[in-house]
Scaffold this motif. Structure first.
Motif, PDB file in Angstrom:
ATOM      1  N   MET A 300     -44.694  -7.623  27.746  1.00 40.39           N
ATOM      2  CA  MET A 300     -45.995  -7.048  28.127  1.00 40.39           C
ATOM      3  C   MET A 300     -47.056  -8.109  28.365  1.00 40.39           C
ATOM      4  N   THR A 301     -46.657  -9.343  28.573  1.00 44.59           N
ATOM      5  CA  THR A 301     -47.651 -10.415  28.715  1.00 44.59           C
ATOM      6  C   THR A 301     -48.608 -10.146  29.869  1.00 44.59           C
ATOM      7  N   ARG A 302     -48.076  -9.750  31.023  1.00 44.54           N
ATOM      8  CA  ARG A 302     -48.946  -9.467  32.179  1.00 44.54           C
ATOM      9  C   ARG A 302     -49.842  -8.262  31.900  1.00 44.54           C
ATOM     10  N   ALA A 303     -49.306  -7.251  31.205  1.00 43.80           N
ATOM     11  CA  ALA A 303     -50.117  -6.073  30.890  1.00 43.80           C
ATOM     12  C   ALA A 303     -51.274  -6.438  29.969  1.00 43.80           C
ATOM     13  N   MET A 304     -51.036  -7.300  28.976  1.00 40.20           N
ATOM     14  CA  MET A 304     -52.096  -7.704  28.058  1.00 40.20           C
ATOM     15  C   MET A 304     -53.171  -8.509  28.791  1.00 40.20           C
ATOM     16  N   LEU A 324     -52.260   1.052  24.116  1.00 36.70           N
ATOM     17  CA  LEU A 324     -51.833   2.447  24.170  1.00 36.70           C
ATOM     18  C   LEU A 324     -52.321   3.133  25.444  1.00 36.70           C
ATOM     19  N   LEU A 325     -53.472   2.694  25.956  1.00 33.75           N
ATOM     20  CA  LEU A 325     -53.997   3.275  27.197  1.00 33.75           C
ATOM     21  C   LEU A 325     -53.039   3.011  28.352  1.00 33.75           C
ATOM     22  N   LEU A 326     -52.513   1.785  28.440  1.00 28.85           N
ATOM     23  CA  LEU A 326     -51.564   1.479  29.510  1.00 28.85           C
ATOM     24  C   LEU A 326     -50.247   2.223  29.307  1.00 28.85           C
ATOM     25  N   VAL A 327     -49.824   2.391  28.063  1.00 33.18           N
ATOM     26  CA  VAL A 327     -48.604   3.147  27.803  1.00 33.18           C
ATOM     27  C   VAL A 327     -48.772   4.588  28.266  1.00 33.18           C
ATOM     28  N   ALA A 328     -49.936   5.183  27.951  1.00 32.08           N
ATOM     29  CA  ALA A 328     -50.196   6.556  28.383  1.00 32.08           C
ATOM     30  C   ALA A 328     -50.185   6.667  29.906  1.00 32.08           C
ATOM     31  N   LYS A 329     -50.797   5.710  30.575  1.00 29.29           N
ATOM     32  CA  LYS A 329     -50.805   5.728  32.041  1.00 29.29           C
ATOM     33  C   LYS A 329     -49.393   5.572  32.581  1.00 29.29           C
ATOM     34  N   ALA A 330     -48.596   4.703  31.962  1.00 28.22           N
ATOM     35  CA  ALA A 330     -47.225   4.516  32.410  1.00 28.22           C
ATOM     36  C   ALA A 330     -46.412   5.797  32.266  1.00 28.22           C
ATOM     37  N   VAL A 331     -46.596   6.509  31.151  1.00 26.00           N
ATOM     38  CA  VAL A 331     -45.879   7.764  30.929  1.00 26.00           C
ATOM     39  C   VAL A 331     -46.261   8.794  31.987  1.00 26.00           C
ATOM     40  N   LEU A 332     -47.556   8.914  32.276  1.00 29.12           N
ATOM     41  CA  LEU A 332     -48.025   9.904  33.249  1.00 29.12           C
ATOM     42  C   LEU A 332     -47.484   9.612  34.650  1.00 29.12           C
ATOM     43  N   LEU A 333     -47.422   8.339  35.023  1.00 29.36           N
ATOM     44  CA  LEU A 333     -46.886   7.988  36.332  1.00 29.36           C
ATOM     45  C   LEU A 333     -45.375   8.201  36.379  1.00 29.36           C
ATOM     46  N   ALA A 334     -44.686   7.901  35.278  1.00 25.37           N
ATOM     47  CA  ALA A 334     -43.235   8.090  35.249  1.00 25.37           C
ATOM     48  C   ALA A 334     -42.867   9.571  35.307  1.00 25.37           C
ATOM     49  N   VAL A 335     -43.717  10.435  34.738  1.00 30.27           N
ATOM     50  CA  VAL A 335     -43.461  11.880  34.792  1.00 30.27           C
ATOM     51  C   VAL A 335     -43.504  12.375  36.231  1.00 30.27           C
ATOM     52  N   LYS A 336     -44.395  11.820  37.034  1.00 32.20           N
ATOM     53  CA  LYS A 336     -44.463  12.225  38.437  1.00 32.20           C
ATOM     54  C   LYS A 336     -43.154  11.898  39.163  1.00 32.20           C
ATOM     55  N   ARG A 337     -42.499  10.821  38.757  1.00 34.21           N
ATOM     56  CA  ARG A 337     -41.238  10.433  39.381  1.00 34.21           C
ATOM     57  C   ARG A 337     -40.051  11.215  38.802  1.00 34.21           C
ATOM     58  N   GLY A 481     -41.115   0.994  31.254  1.00 28.16           N
ATOM     59  CA  GLY A 481     -41.020  -0.436  30.990  1.00 28.16           C
ATOM     60  C   GLY A 481     -41.437  -1.275  32.177  1.00 28.16           C
ATOM     61  N   ASP A 482     -41.062  -0.885  33.386  1.00 21.03           N
ATOM     62  CA  ASP A 482     -41.450  -1.632  34.589  1.00 21.03           C
ATOM     63  C   ASP A 482     -42.969  -1.660  34.748  1.00 21.03           C
ATOM     64  N   PHE A 483     -43.622  -0.541  34.474  1.00 14.11           N
ATOM     65  CA  PHE A 483     -45.080  -0.499  34.599  1.00 14.11           C
ATOM     66  C   PHE A 483     -45.713  -1.441  33.581  1.00 14.11           C
ATOM     67  N   LEU A 484     -45.239  -1.419  32.351  1.00 17.67           N
ATOM     68  CA  LEU A 484     -45.833  -2.267  31.318  1.00 17.67           C
ATOM     69  C   LEU A 484     -45.545  -3.748  31.558  1.00 17.67           C
ATOM     70  N   ASP A 486     -45.415  -5.166  34.575  1.00 18.23           N
ATOM     71  CA  ASP A 486     -46.264  -5.624  35.680  1.00 18.23           C
ATOM     72  C   ASP A 486     -47.058  -4.435  36.227  1.00 18.23           C
ATOM     73  N   PRO A 487     -48.180  -4.058  35.554  1.00 19.50           N
ATOM     74  CA  PRO A 487     -48.932  -2.866  35.967  1.00 19.50           C
ATOM     75  C   PRO A 487     -49.410  -2.898  37.407  1.00 19.50           C
ATOM     76  N   GLU A 488     -49.917  -4.063  37.856  1.00 20.50           N
ATOM     77  CA  GLU A 488     -50.451  -4.117  39.207  1.00 20.50           C
ATOM     78  C   GLU A 488     -49.372  -3.843  40.256  1.00 20.50           C
ATOM     79  N   ALA A 489     -48.215  -4.460  40.102  1.00 17.45           N
ATOM     80  CA  ALA A 489     -47.134  -4.252  41.080  1.00 17.45           C
ATOM     81  C   ALA A 489     -46.640  -2.812  41.053  1.00 17.45           C
ATOM     82  N   ALA A 490     -46.552  -2.222  39.844  1.00 17.33           N
ATOM     83  CA  ALA A 490     -46.084  -0.827  39.749  1.00 17.33           C
ATOM     84  C   ALA A 490     -47.052   0.116  40.436  1.00 17.33           C
ATOM     85  N   LEU A 491     -48.353  -0.108  40.250  1.00 15.53           N
ATOM     86  CA  LEU A 491     -49.337   0.773  40.886  1.00 15.53           C
ATOM     87  C   LEU A 491     -49.241   0.663  42.408  1.00 15.53           C
ATOM     88  N   LEU A 492     -49.035  -0.544  42.937  1.00 12.81           N
ATOM     89  CA  LEU A 492     -48.910  -0.718  44.385  1.00 12.81           C
ATOM     90  C   LEU A 492     -47.646  -0.046  44.906  1.00 12.81           C
TER      91      LEU A 492
END
Length: 495
Positions: A300-304, A324-337, A481-484, A486-492
């Motif tokens: 999670m170095t990039r996420a931190m 925890l905020l990033l974990v919550a966002k990652a879960v919500l995005l993964a649910v869409k997939r 895990g992929d989102f955490l 590298d959040p920026e790349a996952a969002l793109l």
């Protein structure tokens, strides 16, 4: 129509059938307004303040603090027209919810046969049955369905009912007036007072909880607070004194004989409220849904670093930003997939939900609770951060409402705040997945071909194998895990 109205403990929803009176927010004689909070009640899910159904003057509080009351039971009597003058006898509220004139008239023989034993925690009245002024006979009447006096028994944990008079079948000879039932002191919001008449121990709810945790019997203490109320210091001194003066237990070990411990070295904690509901839910879920747990260790170095940049932005400086905020966002995005993860097993069908009520497990003084953020998938990251902060603060204060703890669809439990790497969480009933987020630690990690210190965490995903097979569960966890990582790349890539 009677101006005295009895207010029953209302239905608090979600199948709750009882509540414990934590503290009264009013006392007898207070003039109250419509919807004014009058009592704080702890249910199996939360502590809630109940508002008044009518305006008027408080005539009576039926139960002391600490009493568990069933839904539909009277808890307070209110004079809805206090300016109309003194109350007439016919308007006095009956203990059955019926006019006093509807009570059956007991015979002299039945009155003589009445045996009333005060229930535990009750104040014993000064008069059970006998001649009263005016040639009438006083009879102790409790709450519940209307019965004859011979069958009446005080209900456990209830404040004793007032004396209700009925005509005696035979005019008695003139006698001196008999004493009236002992008055029950009305507890106020602060619960002040020492040991009141009738044996009621008056102490604030936090003091009562402390005494329960330390195994101190409040009835044995002499309060040092205002009007003799028992304080935290009184309880702590009693607890330390009990330990200091306890006689040492000596055991002679012969062969395999084990030492014997006295009852004074055991603590018995009643299972009720949040802990009782949690135990029932976890047992039902553990033995109903076939659990599978998978684990994933993430760099999670990039996420931190992304969180640090986010905190530095002007519009985010007053916002609580945590991993925890990033974990919550990652879960919500993964649910869409993978929408099947956000579903419920309903026997002959699977209910897939297009909304995510995201539960955040919170450890509180009352036990583990899981309030949820309604329709969290529609929130921006800033709105999600504010919602999570408000949810945790409300939970820590013990003010989470039953509605906030119902309807959850997917849950995150942050065990990392306790320094734990991860766990195998049990599903909340009705949900198909729960994610455990472990501590973020600096650990040696292979990065770009070299071993370097990196910020690493471990995720644990438990899921219902009736709905989620290994492939779906693995893909869902891998996306988080992929989102955490590298959040920026996952969002793109995902949006």
């Amino acid at each position: 129509m009677s101006r005295i109205k009895e207010f029953n403990l209302p239905d608090l929803g979600e199948g709750l059938t009882e509540g414990e009176i934590l503290s009264w927010l009013v006392k007898v004689g207070d003039v109250i307004e419509l919807n004014q909070p009058i009592v704080e009640v702890e249910t199996a899910k939360a502590a809630v303040e109940i508002p008044a159904k009518w305006a008027g003057r408080v005539q009576r509080l039926f139960h002391p603090e600490g009493t568990t009351v069933e839904v539909g039971t009277p808890i307070i009597a209110i004079d809805t027209d206090p300016d109309a003058g003194p109350l007439d006898t016919p308007d006095t509220p009956s203990t059955t919810g019926q006019p006093n004139g509807d009570l059956p008239t007991p015979s002299a023989a039945s009155l003589a046969a009445v045996e009333v034993a005060p229930a535990e925690g009750m104040v014993e009245p000064g008069l059970i049955g006998g001649p009263a002024p005016g040639g009438r006979t006083a009879v102790l009447v409790g709450y519940g369905p209307r019965t004859t006096a011979a069958k009446r028994r005080p209900r456990k944990g209830a404040v004793p009912a007032q004396a209700v008079t009925t005509p005696a079948p035979v005019a008695p000879a003139p006698v001196a007036p008999a004493p009236q039932p002992a008055a029950v002191p009305a507890p106020g919001r602060n619960g002040q007072g020492g040991t009141a008449a009738g044996g009621l121990v008056l102490a604030k709810p936090p003091v009562r909880k402390l005494a329960k945790d330390l195994g101190v019997d409040l009835s044995t203490l002499t309060g040092s607070g205002p009007l003799g109320s028992i304080t935290r210091e009184d309880v702590q001194q009693a607890a330390s004194g009990a330990v200091a003066t306890a006689e040492p237990i000596t055991a002679t070990v012969v062969g395999t004989t084990a030492p014997s411990f006295g009852a004074d070295r055991e603590q018995r904690i009643p299972v009720k409220g949040v802990r009782k509901l949690t135990a029932e839910n976890m047992s039902r879920s553990a033995f109903t849904a076939p659990h599978v747990t998978e684990f994933l260790t993430v760099d999670m170095t990039r996420a931190m670093k992304a969180l640090d940049r986010l905190r530095g932005r002007r519009e985010w400086r007053d916002v609580r930003v945590s991993p925890l905020l990033l974990v919550a966002k990652a879960v919500l995005l993964a649910v869409k997939r993978h929408p099947m993860v956000n579903s419920t097993w309903a026997g002959d069908e699977i209910v897939v939900k297009e909304y995510v009520n995201l539960g955040i497990a919170a450890a509180t003084e009352r036990g583990l609770i899981v309030p949820n953020i309604k329709d969290a998938g529609r929130l921006t990251l800033r709105e999600l951060a504010d919602a999570m902060t408000g949810l945790v603060q409300t939970a820590k204060a013990g003010r989470t409402s039953p509605a906030d703890m119902s309807g959850g669809t997917l849950t995150i439990t942050n065990v990392g705040v306790f320094g734990v790497d991860t766990g195998t969480p049990i599903l909340p009933p009705g949900e198909s997945a729960i994610l455990a987020f472990g501590a973020v630690r600096e650990m040696p990690w292979v990065h770009k071909g070299k071993v370097r210190p990196r910020q690493v965490t471990t995720l644990g995903l438990s899921f219902d194998h009736r709905i989620i097979d290994g492939e779906l569960g693995s893909k869902f966890l891998r996306d988080i895990g992929d989102f955490l990582a590298d959040p920026e790349a996952a969002l793109l890539a995902w949006t």
